[in-house]
Design a protein around this motif. Structure first.
Motif, mmCIF file in Angstrom:
data_model
loop_
_atom_site.group_PDB
_atom_site.id
_atom_site.type_symbol
_atom_site.label_atom_id
_atom_site.label_comp_id
_atom_site.label_asym_id
_atom_site.label_seq_id
_atom_site.Cartn_x
_atom_site.Cartn_y
_atom_site.Cartn_z
ATOM 1 N N GLU A 99 0.827 -1.207 0.000
ATOM 2 C CA GLU A 99 0.000 0.000 0.000
ATOM 3 C C GLU A 99 0.864 1.260 0.000
ATOM 4 O O GLU A 99 0.549 2.237 -0.680
ATOM 5 C CB GLU A 99 -0.936 -0.004 1.211
ATOM 6 N N LEU A 100 1.953 1.237 0.745
ATOM 7 C CA LEU A 100 2.863 2.390 0.750
ATOM 8 C C LEU A 100 3.432 2.624 -0.646
ATOM 9 O O LEU A 100 3.489 3.772 -1.120
ATOM 10 C CB LEU A 100 3.998 2.163 1.752
ATOM 11 N N ALA A 101 3.839 1.563 -1.326
ATOM 12 C CA ALA A 101 4.360 1.701 -2.692
ATOM 13 C C ALA A 101 3.295 2.268 -3.623
ATOM 14 O O ALA A 101 3.582 3.123 -4.471
ATOM 15 C CB ALA A 101 4.851 0.343 -3.197
ATOM 16 N N ARG A 102 2.050 1.812 -3.462
ATOM 17 C CA ARG A 102 0.971 2.339 -4.299
ATOM 18 C C ARG A 102 0.755 3.826 -4.058
ATOM 19 O O ARG A 102 0.571 4.611 -4.998
ATOM 20 C CB ARG A 102 -0.325 1.572 -4.022
ATOM 21 N N LEU A 103 0.777 4.226 -2.783
ATOM 22 C CA LEU A 103 0.604 5.642 -2.448
ATOM 23 C C LEU A 103 1.674 6.504 -3.115
ATOM 24 O O LEU A 103 1.384 7.578 -3.641
ATOM 25 C CB LEU A 103 0.669 5.837 -0.926
ATOM 26 N N VAL A 104 2.903 6.024 -3.095
ATOM 27 C CA VAL A 104 4.012 6.789 -3.680
ATOM 28 C C VAL A 104 3.884 6.842 -5.193
ATOM 29 O O VAL A 104 4.058 7.895 -5.816
ATOM 30 C CB VAL A 104 5.370 6.189 -3.249
ATOM 31 N N ASP A 106 1.184 6.675 -6.931
ATOM 32 C CA ASP A 106 0.043 7.507 -7.301
ATOM 33 C C ASP A 106 0.212 8.968 -6.893
ATOM 34 O O ASP A 106 -0.573 9.825 -7.297
ATOM 35 C CB ASP A 106 -1.241 6.968 -6.649
ATOM 36 N N GLY A 107 1.238 9.243 -6.079
ATOM 37 C CA GLY A 107 1.390 10.579 -5.528
ATOM 38 C C GLY A 107 1.980 11.601 -6.469
ATOM 39 O O GLY A 107 1.916 12.798 -6.198
ATOM 40 N N PRO A 109 5.216 13.017 -9.205
ATOM 41 C CA PRO A 109 6.620 13.417 -9.040
ATOM 42 C C PRO A 109 6.737 14.784 -8.371
ATOM 43 O O PRO A 109 5.743 15.476 -8.114
ATOM 44 C CB PRO A 109 7.121 13.485 -10.492
ATOM 45 N N GLY A 110 8.002 15.155 -8.088
ATOM 46 C CA GLY A 110 8.288 16.511 -7.625
ATOM 47 C C GLY A 110 7.960 16.794 -6.180
ATOM 48 O O GLY A 110 7.711 17.940 -5.811
ATOM 49 N N ARG A 111 7.971 15.784 -5.324
ATOM 50 C CA ARG A 111 7.692 16.013 -3.908
ATOM 51 C C ARG A 111 8.596 15.128 -3.071
ATOM 52 O O ARG A 111 9.116 14.112 -3.546
ATOM 53 C CB ARG A 111 6.233 15.714 -3.586
ATOM 54 N N GLU A 112 8.809 15.529 -1.833
ATOM 55 C CA GLU A 112 9.581 14.708 -0.902
ATOM 56 C C GLU A 112 8.622 13.901 -0.030
ATOM 57 O O GLU A 112 7.691 14.449 0.562
ATOM 58 C CB GLU A 112 10.469 15.571 -0.001
ATOM 59 N N TRP A 113 8.848 12.598 0.030
ATOM 60 C CA TRP A 113 8.017 11.719 0.843
ATOM 61 C C TRP A 113 8.613 11.604 2.236
ATOM 62 O O TRP A 113 9.810 11.366 2.398
ATOM 63 C CB TRP A 113 7.900 10.343 0.190
ATOM 64 N N LYS A 114 7.753 11.776 3.243
ATOM 65 C CA LYS A 114 8.188 11.730 4.631
ATOM 66 C C LYS A 114 7.366 10.681 5.378
ATOM 67 O O LYS A 114 6.136 10.765 5.417
ATOM 68 C CB LYS A 114 7.996 13.096 5.293
ATOM 69 N N VAL A 115 8.075 9.706 5.962
ATOM 70 C CA VAL A 115 7.414 8.613 6.678
ATOM 71 C C VAL A 115 8.079 8.469 8.036
ATOM 72 O O VAL A 115 9.305 8.525 8.158
ATOM 73 C CB VAL A 115 7.515 7.286 5.887
ATOM 74 N N TRP A 116 7.259 8.267 9.046
ATOM 75 C CA TRP A 116 7.775 8.059 10.402
ATOM 76 C C TRP A 116 7.428 6.656 10.860
ATOM 77 O O TRP A 116 6.273 6.252 10.829
ATOM 78 C CB TRP A 116 7.169 9.095 11.355
ATOM 79 N N CYS A 117 8.452 5.926 11.292
ATOM 80 C CA CYS A 117 8.275 4.622 11.938
ATOM 81 C C CYS A 117 8.445 4.859 13.433
ATOM 82 O O CYS A 117 9.560 5.075 13.910
ATOM 83 C CB CYS A 117 9.313 3.626 11.411
ATOM 84 N N SER A 118 7.342 4.814 14.181
ATOM 85 C CA SER A 118 7.366 5.273 15.570
ATOM 86 C C SER A 118 7.790 4.202 16.574
ATOM 87 O O SER A 118 7.951 4.499 17.759
ATOM 88 C CB SER A 118 5.980 5.802 15.960
ATOM 89 N N ALA A 119 7.971 2.976 16.129
ATOM 90 C CA ALA A 119 8.454 1.897 17.003
ATOM 91 C C ALA A 119 9.384 1.021 16.175
ATOM 92 O O ALA A 119 9.040 -0.076 15.756
ATOM 93 C CB ALA A 119 7.298 1.098 17.574
ATOM 94 N N SER A 120 10.580 1.541 15.933
ATOM 95 C CA SER A 120 11.445 0.936 14.914
ATOM 96 C C SER A 120 12.192 -0.296 15.400
ATOM 97 O O SER A 120 12.753 -1.030 14.597
ATOM 98 C CB SER A 120 12.454 1.965 14.405
ATOM 99 N N SER A 121 12.230 -0.528 16.721
ATOM 100 C CA SER A 121 12.891 -1.700 17.268
ATOM 101 C C SER A 121 14.308 -1.820 16.703
ATOM 102 O O SER A 121 15.040 -0.837 16.652
ATOM 103 C CB SER A 121 12.056 -2.960 16.995
ATOM 104 N N THR A 122 14.692 -3.003 16.245
ATOM 105 C CA THR A 122 16.055 -3.223 15.771
ATOM 106 C C THR A 122 16.265 -2.824 14.311
ATOM 107 O O THR A 122 17.301 -3.127 13.728
ATOM 108 C CB THR A 122 16.454 -4.698 15.969
ATOM 109 N N GLY A 123 15.291 -2.174 13.705
ATOM 110 C CA GLY A 123 15.512 -1.557 12.401
ATOM 111 C C GLY A 123 14.866 -2.216 11.208
ATOM 112 O O GLY A 123 14.805 -1.625 10.129
ATOM 113 N N GLU A 124 14.367 -3.441 11.371
ATOM 114 C CA GLU A 124 13.808 -4.135 10.218
ATOM 115 C C GLU A 124 12.646 -3.361 9.586
ATOM 116 O O GLU A 124 12.525 -3.314 8.363
ATOM 117 C CB GLU A 124 13.344 -5.537 10.620
ATOM 118 N N GLU A 125 11.803 -2.760 10.423
ATOM 119 C CA GLU A 125 10.647 -2.045 9.886
ATOM 120 C C GLU A 125 11.031 -0.755 9.152
ATOM 121 O O GLU A 125 10.613 -0.553 8.014
ATOM 122 C CB GLU A 125 9.642 -1.757 10.998
ATOM 123 N N PRO A 126 11.820 0.146 9.758
ATOM 124 C CA PRO A 126 12.180 1.351 8.998
ATOM 125 C C PRO A 126 12.994 1.068 7.745
ATOM 126 O O PRO A 126 12.833 1.766 6.731
ATOM 127 C CB PRO A 126 12.969 2.196 9.999
#
Length: 279
Positions: A99-104, A106-107, A109-126
């Motif tokens: 879904e994140l890939a689809r959002l990007v 469809d969004g 060109p010409g913009r900066e995408w900003k995403v926050w991973c609020s519980a990143s643990s050991t890094g696999e998710e971010p």
């Protein structure tokens, strides 16, 4: 208390009483918003007894008394670290990244995408988020990933970005080639995130129940997965309101498979399986 339960308590290395558990439960709630139920007694004993050994305290009471007498001690962070659970994997709940890939895509060109991973643990998710963004936008694309956690030790692991190859089974072979450096010799069986990807990430410590967050951005998407299950309803609502403020209009909130916020319809509307849109 039943006699066999009392015997079990006395069989521990350290004396362990219901009062000890209740104090720990109150302290971790005040400091991290984590709500521990009675079934967590064995886990709490095991994890905090390690802190007793590390600090040289002979009882839970002495350790907790010392903590409360030293509110600015770094041991508070160790106490919180000991009681946080860090279960994670690359591309866990894969439909979120699709879904994140689809959002990007469809969004536009010409913009900066900003995403926050609020519980990143050991890094696999971010890193999974960053890989998803790089797959669509390229390694030189305009995107940033903020990655936070309350646990300082897991953040150090995330910042190193070094993983065993078996931890990378969900990463496609072409992604492994593009975004990781495979170890050789003494580092055989390990892989490191390439600096070209890592430069898109910013790691920092954050306690979600604190009133003031060190964030001034508005995000296109926030991942807050499998965190709210540790909070009571009041704390959940407080955190949801703050997440809502940090999302751009119609921004996306990704949550865990066991989390449901249908009672917060004034903040978020359900848009897909464990995917919410800012109202």
């Amino acid at each position: 208390m039943m006699p066999d339960a009392a015997a079990t308590l006395q069989a521990h290395e350290f004396v362990w009483t219901p009062q000890d558990f209740e104090r720990i439960r109150q302290l971790i709630y005040r400091h991290a918003g984590i709500s521990l139920h009675e079934g967590k007694q064995a886990m709490v004993y095991s994890r905090i007894s390690r802190r007793l050994r590390e600090t040289g305290h002979q009882s839970f009471r002495d350790y907790l008394d010392w903590l409360e007498r030293h509110p600015d001690s770094g041991e508070w962070q160790e106490f919180v670290n000991a009681l946080t659970t860090n279960l994670t994997a690359f591309f866990r709940e894969a439909h979120h990244f699709e879904e994140l890939a689809r959002l990007v895509r469809d969004g536009g060109p010409g913009r900066e995408w900003k995403v926050w991973c609020s519980a990143s643990s050991t890094g696999e998710e971010p890193y999974s988020i960053a890989i998803t963004l790089a797959d669509v936008l390229g390694l030189q694309g305009s995107f940033r990933v903020w990655a936070s956690d309350i646990d300082t030790r897991v953040l150090q692991t995330a910042q190193r970005g070094i993983y065993k190859l078996e931890q990378l089974r969900a990463v496609r072979p072409e992604q492994l080639r593009r975004y990781f450096l495979r170890g050789t010799g003494a580092n055989e069986g390990l892989a490191r995130v390439k600096p070209e990807l890592q430069r898109h990430l910013q790691f920092f410590t954050l306690n979600l129940v604190e009133e003031h967050w060190p964030l001034r951005e508005e995000f296109d998407a926030i991942f807050c997965r499998n965190v709210m299950i540790y909070f009571d309803h009041t704390t959940q609502r407080q955190v949801l309101r703050r997440l809502h403020r940090l999302l751009k209009p119609h921004g996306t909130l990704f949550v865990g498979h066991a989390e449901n916020f249908s009672d917060a319809r004034e903040l978020f509307r359900l848009r897909g399986k464990t995917i919410y849109e800012k109202v």
